[in-house]
Design a protein around this motif. Structure first.
Motif, PDB file in Angstrom:
ATOM      1  N   LEU A 658      41.767  17.691  38.065  1.00  0.00           N
ATOM      2  CA  LEU A 658      42.313  18.621  39.062  1.00  0.00           C
ATOM      3  C   LEU A 658      41.231  19.371  39.823  1.00  0.00           C
ATOM      4  O   LEU A 658      41.496  19.931  40.889  1.00  0.00           O
ATOM      5  N   GLY A 659      40.009  19.420  39.272  1.00  0.00           N
ATOM      6  CA  GLY A 659      38.968  20.193  39.918  1.00  0.00           C
ATOM      7  C   GLY A 659      39.205  21.680  39.747  1.00  0.00           C
ATOM      8  O   GLY A 659      39.841  22.135  38.801  1.00  0.00           O
ATOM      9  N   THR A 660      38.719  22.473  40.701  1.00  0.00           N
ATOM     10  CA  THR A 660      38.861  23.921  40.627  1.00  0.00           C
ATOM     11  C   THR A 660      40.279  24.332  41.005  1.00  0.00           C
ATOM     12  O   THR A 660      40.799  23.928  42.047  1.00  0.00           O
ATOM     13  N   VAL A 661      40.885  25.132  40.120  1.00  0.00           N
ATOM     14  CA  VAL A 661      42.273  25.557  40.311  1.00  0.00           C
ATOM     15  C   VAL A 661      42.330  27.081  40.275  1.00  0.00           C
ATOM     16  O   VAL A 661      41.768  27.702  39.362  1.00  0.00           O
ATOM     17  N   PRO A 662      43.015  27.716  41.236  1.00  0.00           N
ATOM     18  CA  PRO A 662      43.192  29.171  41.164  1.00  0.00           C
ATOM     19  C   PRO A 662      44.221  29.531  40.090  1.00  0.00           C
ATOM     20  O   PRO A 662      45.327  29.017  40.085  1.00  0.00           O
ATOM     21  N   VAL A 663      43.838  30.403  39.185  1.00  0.00           N
ATOM     22  CA  VAL A 663      44.723  30.850  38.110  1.00  0.00           C
ATOM     23  C   VAL A 663      44.906  32.358  38.247  1.00  0.00           C
ATOM     24  O   VAL A 663      43.932  33.107  38.240  1.00  0.00           O
ATOM     25  N   THR A 664      46.132  32.797  38.402  1.00  0.00           N
ATOM     26  CA  THR A 664      46.429  34.217  38.583  1.00  0.00           C
ATOM     27  C   THR A 664      47.020  34.777  37.299  1.00  0.00           C
ATOM     28  O   THR A 664      48.003  34.252  36.771  1.00  0.00           O
ATOM     29  N   VAL A 665      46.387  35.832  36.794  1.00  0.00           N
ATOM     30  CA  VAL A 665      46.807  36.436  35.535  1.00  0.00           C
ATOM     31  C   VAL A 665      47.199  37.888  35.796  1.00  0.00           C
ATOM     32  O   VAL A 665      46.410  38.661  36.344  1.00  0.00           O
ATOM     33  N   LYS A 666      48.402  38.243  35.390  1.00  0.00           N
ATOM     34  CA  LYS A 666      48.875  39.618  35.491  1.00  0.00           C
ATOM     35  C   LYS A 666      48.897  40.227  34.095  1.00  0.00           C
ATOM     36  O   LYS A 666      49.553  39.712  33.199  1.00  0.00           O
ATOM     37  N   GLY A 667      48.152  41.319  33.919  1.00  0.00           N
ATOM     38  CA  GLY A 667      48.132  41.983  32.616  1.00  0.00           C
ATOM     39  C   GLY A 667      46.791  41.920  31.931  1.00  0.00           C
ATOM     40  O   GLY A 667      46.679  42.329  30.773  1.00  0.00           O
ATOM     41  N   ALA A 668      45.745  41.424  32.615  1.00  0.00           N
ATOM     42  CA  ALA A 668      44.418  41.283  32.008  1.00  0.00           C
ATOM     43  C   ALA A 668      43.425  42.235  32.663  1.00  0.00           C
ATOM     44  O   ALA A 668      43.725  42.915  33.647  1.00  0.00           O
ATOM     45  N   VAL A 669      42.220  42.293  32.087  1.00  0.00           N
ATOM     46  CA  VAL A 669      41.111  43.040  32.684  1.00  0.00           C
ATOM     47  C   VAL A 669      39.895  42.125  32.733  1.00  0.00           C
ATOM     48  O   VAL A 669      39.800  41.139  31.997  1.00  0.00           O
ATOM     49  N   HIS A 670      38.954  42.467  33.584  1.00  0.00           N
ATOM     50  CA  HIS A 670      37.711  41.692  33.662  1.00  0.00           C
ATOM     51  C   HIS A 670      36.842  41.979  32.445  1.00  0.00           C
ATOM     52  O   HIS A 670      36.806  43.092  31.927  1.00  0.00           O
ATOM     53  N   ALA A 671      36.115  40.953  32.005  1.00  0.00           N
ATOM     54  CA  ALA A 671      35.168  41.086  30.898  1.00  0.00           C
ATOM     55  C   ALA A 671      33.802  40.593  31.366  1.00  0.00           C
ATOM     56  O   ALA A 671      33.707  39.772  32.279  1.00  0.00           O
ATOM     57  N   PRO A 672      32.703  41.082  30.758  1.00  0.00           N
ATOM     58  CA  PRO A 672      31.375  40.593  31.143  1.00  0.00           C
ATOM     59  C   PRO A 672      31.241  39.098  30.893  1.00  0.00           C
ATOM     60  O   PRO A 672      31.631  38.601  29.839  1.00  0.00           O
ATOM     61  N   TYR A 673      30.650  38.408  31.871  1.00  0.00           N
ATOM     62  CA  TYR A 673      30.486  36.952  31.755  1.00  0.00           C
ATOM     63  C   TYR A 673      29.221  36.550  32.503  1.00  0.00           C
ATOM     64  O   TYR A 673      29.072  36.827  33.704  1.00  0.00           O
TER      65      TYR A 673
END
Length: 960
Positions: A658-673
């Motif tokens: 599929l290659g790069t896919v946009p994934v939308t998440v409701k209810g999360a926070v960003h983490a260091p990466y």
């Protein structure tokens, strides 16, 4: 258009059984490898693994958010036959219009016992006792009442009419009523049903009604039902038991000789009649029905004259058996209650199961094999059929005076059939063979099947289990070490899944008490395995699901913390393992996760108000695991919504492109990466300051480290560290003859509590928080080394083809430790680990030889020494070439003796020396034909074992 889908789902496993654990708040966690579980709606659930079989342990703590690309291979049980609609639909038909249970007060019923997959409860009192049940057999149906007076009570006419209507598969066919129930004929006729008194059952009838005391029509009634007839039968067994000398009600009561073929038994327990409730939905079956008629006589007969079951020299690794049926019982147990042999009653027949077909050939088991066949024959002195592939068993039985007939399949005149189920062909025929009185002797292991069928649970689809699950015995993919297995002793209670679960329920309710040592540690993984059996519309299984959901909703999940870790052999550990299994079976447990303050995050951590969209690479290189990091974290108890493009949501992700896919998440926070080669130092500093997730990741294309953010804040520039890690991973791949960069990066996750040990292998590799600095400090790695993590990376490199468990389980993985420390870190083996200091190594070899070399004692560091001697003589290249050669071969042997001899041949060819004498000195079981085939090669004159043998002084007996 977006389609929402949970991103927590399984993706296959390492090519060997692994140990399971669990965790919370982890999206995209793998299920146990193997067996596999279907996709779960519990995003917090997680199973860990290590290379060789062991039991699931306590769950883990908080982890970041992953997207796991799964096979999406939902597996179920074969479709039911045409005999009966679903139990829930049948229950509705039987209860249509029934508003009360107006039973005669002076009719004291007995409790019914339901087993198998077809039987279901219809009337249950407030004590949970089943008093009316239904089932199917062959093409026919069955309704059982726990007192014959229930069938002649006019007040129950609505139910009786429903029962007769449901039982009749041929509309308009007459109903026959045995003279013992003559009033029933009038009740039916008064409602317009054609019914007449018939002293004998006839094929022309659609339904036959009879009490449970008739001893003359057993075979006719079973055949009538099997051909499509409906049977309405009633009686109670407690009074019958009091009047006779035979106390084995389950197997001698006349009614049971008929109803048991469909999984319904009359017991000698009196039924409570104080309160009856008309259920709107099908009631649940009790987890355990205790009755006086236990199975100790059967156990004693099977184990007569036997004190242990010794398979030490069989060189096979049997599968562990899950004993879960009400009439199933274990016969051989290891020290952790793992079962290798079990037996069961089912209908009028009997079953004995061993965890490997090789056990049919073990001469030490000869007395047991004889006992088993005689018990299965049940005194009939009938024909004993042995499957052609198991003809060795025929010879062992002949020594004990039992004649057998070697046949490719079950014959119509067989009394006992001994075989290995390699396909699901004939399952129904074999189940009916047992139900009607036949004996089955089954030998099979499931771990190899699980390896060849990644992503599929053997509890659900392994051919042996399609046959055996209804009997209450299942073959798991967990293997057992060969050795002497203890046998249950008279008067001493033995672990059993259902009885332990019932005790667990009582303990949770009373908040006190305990069971035998080790039982709760066994209950958790056994429950998780049991929950893999497809349970939809199978009341015997669904009742366990309902019980566990009730327990979890009432008592909530415990939390593992550093100050209060969860141990296996306690109610908290059992609860967590059972919850993990329940989640993997499809139950939504998200609301049952307790509200806690995470020691690694602020209690005020809240998800982003707006959904977060991240770009995720959804190309799956075809590996069993495919976790893709999202850089997101889910706060405790947070229910998330995940949106994917429709094309991705409906795609088969097993080999996705599929290659790069946009994934939308409701209810999360960003983490260091941080990703090597992509994240700049400025971006990293910003993430550390702004991203609130308490866990973060350091990643390359080959390794991903998941550690607390608090530790990452000390790392100003991760680039030098990760470049060193990539060197380590390149060395790991080079020795294992793997392509580099890796198709999928390895993962190491630090946590508060892990499945077992200081670290363990699997996907991901797990370690305790105390090891974090060892992972992220370049200075520490270069000066002190990286033995523990590389040991686990080496465990992940081990392959069944050239592993000889349990001997090399903790040995060959250390080849990678030595290789990485010497070629990447410049740390010699003797300094990398004190166990490899030359004087220690020499002493170890001399002790091994002094005690008399024996492969039983060839384990761990002693086993590693064998490989190190070869490496020091011939270098690393033969190993690399050999591992590459193994990857390209097919149809390789699976037992240790053949695998060890193949290694000797292949390594000898790599170095062009005859290594047979070297391995013989180490007490490897070198086959004569192998030694002969290598004789043309030059002698290895520098063989160091010659020197050891020439200078060896035998140790006195008992000196270690």
């Amino acid at each position: 258009m977006n389609s929402q889908r949970s991103i927590s789902s399984p993706l296959g496993s390492r090519p060997r059984p692994e140990e399971a654990g669990g965790g919370r708040r982890l999206v995209g966690s793998p299920s146990r490898p193997p067996p596999r579980a279907p996709p779960s709606s519990l995003a917090q659930s997680c199973l860990r693994g290590r290379p060789f079989p062991a039991e699931p342990r306590a769950p883990l703590r908080t982890q970041p958010c992953f997207l796991q690309l799964p096979p999406w291979k939902l597996q179920g049980r074969p479709e039911a036959g045409p005999a009966m609609a679903t139990p829930s639909a049948a229950f509705e038909a039987l209860m249509n219009g029934v508003t009360s249970w107006d039973v005669p007060e002076d009719a004291v019923p007995c409790e019914l016992l339901l087993i198998g997959e077809a039987s279901f409860p219809v009337m249950v009192n407030d004590m949970g006792q089943v008093l009316i049940a239904a089932s199917s057999y062959g093409r026919g149906r069955l309704v059982v009442a726990s007192h014959e007076d229930y069938l002649v009570e006019a007040q129950l006419t609505p139910f009786l009419l429903n029962a007769v209507g449901w039982l009749c598969s041929s509309p308009g066919a007459p109903v026959g009523v045995h003279p013992s129930l003559a009033p029933l004929a009038k009740i039916l006729e008064g409602s317009g049903v054609e019914a007449k008194v018939e002293p004998e059952v006839k094929d022309s009838l659609g339904v036959y009604c009879i009490d449970a005391y008739n001893e003359t029509m057993t075979e006719k009634l079973v055949k009538f039902m099997k051909r499509g007839g409906g049977l309405l039968i009633g009686g109670q067994a407690w009074d019958w038991a009091n009047q006779g000398d035979d106390e084995r009600v389950l197997f001698t009561f006349p009614g049971n000789l008929v109803t048991s073929v469909a999984g319904v038994y009359f017991t000698d327990n009196k039924g409570d009649t104080s309160f009856f409730k008309v259920s709107k939905k099908m009631p649940k079956i009790p987890v355990l029905v205790s009755c006086e008629d236990d199975l100790s006589e059967d156990r004693d007969e099977l184990l007569h004259g036997i004190s242990e079951l010794d398979i030490t020299n069989s060189d096979c690794f049997p599968s562990q058996l899950l004993v879960h049926g009400a009439l199933a019982f274990p016969l051989g147990l290891d020290s952790y209650h793992g079962c290798v042999i079990a037996a069961a009653r089912y209908g009028r027949g009997r079953v004995v199961v061993t965890g490997h077909k090789v056990l049919f050939t073990v001469s030490k088991l000869g007395p047991f094999l004889l006992n088993a066949v005689r018990w299965l024959d049940a005194g009939r002195r009938g024909k004993i059929v042995v499957q052609t592939e198991l003809r060795t068993l025929s010879g062992l039985l002949a020594v004990g005076g039992i004649d057998t007939s070697v046949e490719p399949n079950l014959t119509s005149d067989a009394s006992v059939y001994c075989f290995e189920p390699v396909s699901d062909v004939g399952v129904k025929e074999l189940q009916e063979f047992v139900a009607e009185g036949g004996g089955l002797f089954v030998g099979a292991q499931a771990w190899w099947w699980a390896f060849k069928n990644p992503g599929v649970s053997p509890l659900a689809r392994f051919p042996g289990n399609l046959l055996l699950n209804p009997f209450g015995i299942s073959i798991t993919s967990q293997s057992l070490n060969p050795g002497p297995f203890r046998t249950p002793k008279a008067g001493i209670r033995t672990y059993h899944f259902r009885s332990t679960l019932a005790e667990f329920q009582v303990i949770m309710g009373r908040k006190r008490g305990n069971v035998e040592k080790g039982w709760l540690a066994k209950l958790g993984p056994d429950g998780a395995a049991f929950l893999q059996i497809p349970a939809e519309e199978i009341p015997a299984y669904m009742s366990v699901h309902r019980l566990l959901r009730k327990l979890l909703s009432r008592y909530r999940l415990p939390v593992a913390t550093r100050e209060n870790p969860v141990i296996n052999d306690c109610c908290r550990g059992a609860m967590l393992s059972l919850a993990t299994g329940l989640a993997h079976s499809g139950s939504d447990l998200s609301l049952l996760v307790p509200e806690i303050e995470d020691m690694y995050s602020s209690p005020y951590l809240r998800p982003s108000e707006s959904p977060i969209t991240v770009e995720v690479n959804c190309d799956n290189p075809g590996t069993r695991y495919c976790w893709m990091s999202t850089g997101l974290y889910i706060p405790g108890r947070q229910i998330i919504e995940v949106s994917l493009p429709e094309a991705a949501a409906s795609a088969d992700l097993k080999s996705s492109k599929l290659g790069t896919v946009p994934v939308t998440v409701k209810g999360a926070v960003h983490a260091p990466y941080y990703k090597l080669g992509e994240t700049t130092q400025e971006e990293w500093k910003r993430q550390i300051q702004e991203n609130p997730g308490p866990w973060g990741e350091l990643a390359t294309d080959n390794i991903i480290l998941t550690v607390p953010t608090a530790n990452l804040r000390t790392l100003e520039n991760p680039e030098p560290l990760l470049r060193l890690w990539d060197e380590v991973m390149q060395a790991v791949a080079r020795l294992g003859a793997e392509p580099f960069p890796l198709r999928l990066p390895q993962r190491i996750v630090a946590d508060v509590q892990i499945s077992v040990g200081w670290m363990h292998a699997g996907y991901p590799i797990m370690c305790h928080l105390e090891s974090v600095q060892e992972l992220i400090s370049e200075k520490l790695i270069r000066t002190k080394g990286l033995w523990g993590p590389v040991h686990e990376l080496g465990r992940n490199q081990q392959r069944q083809e050239w592993e000889f468990p349990p001997h090399t389980t903790e040995a060959t993985c250390n080849l990678w430790c030595v290789y990485v420390h010497e070629t990447v870190l410049g740390i010699p083996r003797g300094r990398a680990n004190i166990a490899l200091w030359p004087p220690v190594r020499e002493k170890r070899v001399r002790i091994y030889l002094g005690k008399g070399p024996n492969v039983k004692n060839w384990n761990a560091w002693t086993a590693l020494e064998t490989y190190l001697q070869l490496q020091e003589a011939f270098g690393w290249e033969p190993f690399i070439r050999l591992f590459s050669e193994y990857r390209n071969q097919t149809n390789l042997p699976t037992d240790n003796v053949d695998k060890m001899n193949l290694w000797v041949k292949m390594f000898s060819h790599q170095v062009q020396k005859n290594l047979a004498p070297f391995f013989e000195a180490w007490a490897w079981p070198i086959q004569k034909e192998v030694a002969t085939s290598l004789a043309y090669l030059p002698e290895w004159k520098e063989n160091i074992m010659k020197l050891y043998l020439l200078t060896q002084i035998s140790l006195p007996h008992g000196v270690a």
